[in-house]
Design a protein around this motif. Structure first.
Motif, PDB file in Angstrom:
ATOM      1  N   HIS A   2      20.341   0.806 -11.877  1.00  0.00           N
ATOM      2  CA  HIS A   2      18.975   1.325 -12.008  1.00  0.00           C
ATOM      3  C   HIS A   2      18.825   2.626 -11.210  1.00  0.00           C
ATOM      4  O   HIS A   2      19.510   2.834 -10.212  1.00  0.00           O
ATOM      5  CB  HIS A   2      17.962   0.289 -11.526  1.00  0.00           C
ATOM      6  N   GLN A   3      17.895   3.457 -11.675  1.00  0.00           N
ATOM      7  CA  GLN A   3      17.641   4.748 -10.994  1.00  0.00           C
ATOM      8  C   GLN A   3      16.462   4.583 -10.049  1.00  0.00           C
ATOM      9  O   GLN A   3      15.359   4.261 -10.484  1.00  0.00           O
ATOM     10  CB  GLN A   3      17.256   5.818 -12.011  1.00  0.00           C
ATOM     11  N   VAL A   4      16.707   4.823  -8.774  1.00  0.00           N
ATOM     12  CA  VAL A   4      15.654   4.615  -7.773  1.00  0.00           C
ATOM     13  C   VAL A   4      15.257   5.955  -7.142  1.00  0.00           C
ATOM     14  O   VAL A   4      16.108   6.701  -6.667  1.00  0.00           O
ATOM     15  CB  VAL A   4      16.131   3.653  -6.660  1.00  0.00           C
ATOM     16  N   THR A   5      13.972   6.239  -7.139  1.00  0.00           N
ATOM     17  CA  THR A   5      13.451   7.429  -6.457  1.00  0.00           C
ATOM     18  C   THR A   5      12.413   6.977  -5.441  1.00  0.00           C
ATOM     19  O   THR A   5      11.463   6.275  -5.790  1.00  0.00           O
ATOM     20  CB  THR A   5      12.755   8.389  -7.457  1.00  0.00           C
ATOM     21  N   CYS A   6      12.635   7.363  -4.178  1.00  0.00           N
ATOM     22  CA  CYS A   6      11.697   6.961  -3.120  1.00  0.00           C
ATOM     23  C   CYS A   6      10.877   8.167  -2.659  1.00  0.00           C
ATOM     24  O   CYS A   6      11.435   9.220  -2.345  1.00  0.00           O
ATOM     25  CB  CYS A   6      12.469   6.366  -1.946  1.00  0.00           C
ATOM     26  N   PHE A   7       9.574   8.004  -2.636  1.00  0.00           N
ATOM     27  CA  PHE A   7       8.687   9.033  -2.103  1.00  0.00           C
ATOM     28  C   PHE A   7       8.198   8.596  -0.726  1.00  0.00           C
ATOM     29  O   PHE A   7       7.491   7.577  -0.612  1.00  0.00           O
ATOM     30  CB  PHE A   7       7.490   9.254  -3.037  1.00  0.00           C
ATOM     31  N   ASP A   8       8.620   9.337   0.307  1.00  0.00           N
ATOM     32  CA  ASP A   8       8.170   9.039   1.674  1.00  0.00           C
ATOM     33  C   ASP A   8       6.836   9.748   1.883  1.00  0.00           C
ATOM     34  O   ASP A   8       6.777  10.948   2.193  1.00  0.00           O
ATOM     35  CB  ASP A   8       9.228   9.499   2.683  1.00  0.00           C
ATOM     36  N   LEU A   9       5.769   9.014   1.698  1.00  0.00           N
ATOM     37  CA  LEU A   9       4.435   9.614   1.615  1.00  0.00           C
ATOM     38  C   LEU A   9       4.017  10.314   2.900  1.00  0.00           C
ATOM     39  O   LEU A   9       3.281  11.305   2.878  1.00  0.00           O
ATOM     40  CB  LEU A   9       3.414   8.534   1.228  1.00  0.00           C
TER      41      LEU A   9
END
Ligand SMILES: Cc1cc2nc3c(=O)[nH]c(=O)nc-3n(C[C@H](O)[C@H](O)[C@H](O)COP(=O)(O)O)c2cc1C
Length: 184
Positions: free
Chosen positions: A34-41
């Motif tokens: 799976h493709q995971v993108t994390c946004f560190d807000l």
């Protein structure tokens, strides 16, 4: 089938307990392709919703405010799964996460009936308290949120009993997060 997953990380601590849950979850999810993108807000410039009801005119950039949400909107649009990752703050989500989530309303505004795009959802949370009662208010909120959005809950992982950075080391929730990621 490979899924697109976005993680909205509401923890202000770059190396905190929530981030460790995210890392474990990501290892599990990526192991299945799976493709995971994390946004560190915390490190992003994201303002609170102004409640202007003036958005939804441009699908690519639906909000009237042009801040770092413009990076999240396209990823949100494409995502199959949205992961809400947060420390428990006063028996709720952190302000960083709530702030970003409110701004997703601009996407719903693209539809006349304000219908939200349908997503699957996961909650990852770190908290000092460590019993069912402590988590109950968040669980109620999370369930109500998903019901109203028409989203499907794929699971939640709560690491209770963790206060300081590093407290989560060896916690069973890390394995649970990895297993959840690998189950998708
Ligand atoms: C402002 C603030 C509010 C908090 N509120 C709660 C709470 O309501 N319940 C709880 O169990 N822990 C609470 N905590 C503890 C955090 O959830 C805990 O320290 C968590 O591990 C932090 O995650 P992080 O390392 O990702 O920042 C609070 C901490 C802070 C700073």
């Amino acid at each position: 089938m490979s899924k697109k997953i976005i993680i909205l990380n509401g923890s202000p601590r770059a190396h905190g307990n929530t981030k460790e849950l995210i890392k474990s979850f990501t290892i599990g999810a990526e192991s299945k392709g799976h493709q995971v993108t994390c946004f560190d807000l915390q490190s992003m410039n994201i303002h609170g919703c102004m409640g202007c009801f003036g958005g939804g005119k441009d699908k690519a950039s639906p909000c009237v405010q042009k801040d770092d949400m413009t990076k999240i909107y396209p990823a949100y649009e494409a995502a199959d799964i949205v992961v809400l990752a947060s420390p428990m703050y006063y028996w709720g989500l952190s302000g960083q996460l709530k702030c970003a989530f409110d701004r997703l309303f601009a996407v719903a505004e693209c539809n006349l009936s304000y219908e939200n795009p349908h997503k699957d959802c996961i909650l990852l949370m770190a908290s000092e308290g460590d019993d069912k009662d402590n988590f109950a208010p968040v669980e109620n909120y999370y369930n109500a949120l998903l019901k109203n959005l028409g989203w499907k809950n794929l699971g939640h992982v709560v690491a209770g009993g963790v206060l300081k950075i590093g407290d989560i080391k060896g916690h069973k929730a890390l394995e649970e997060a990895k297993t959840l990621g690998a189950s998708l």
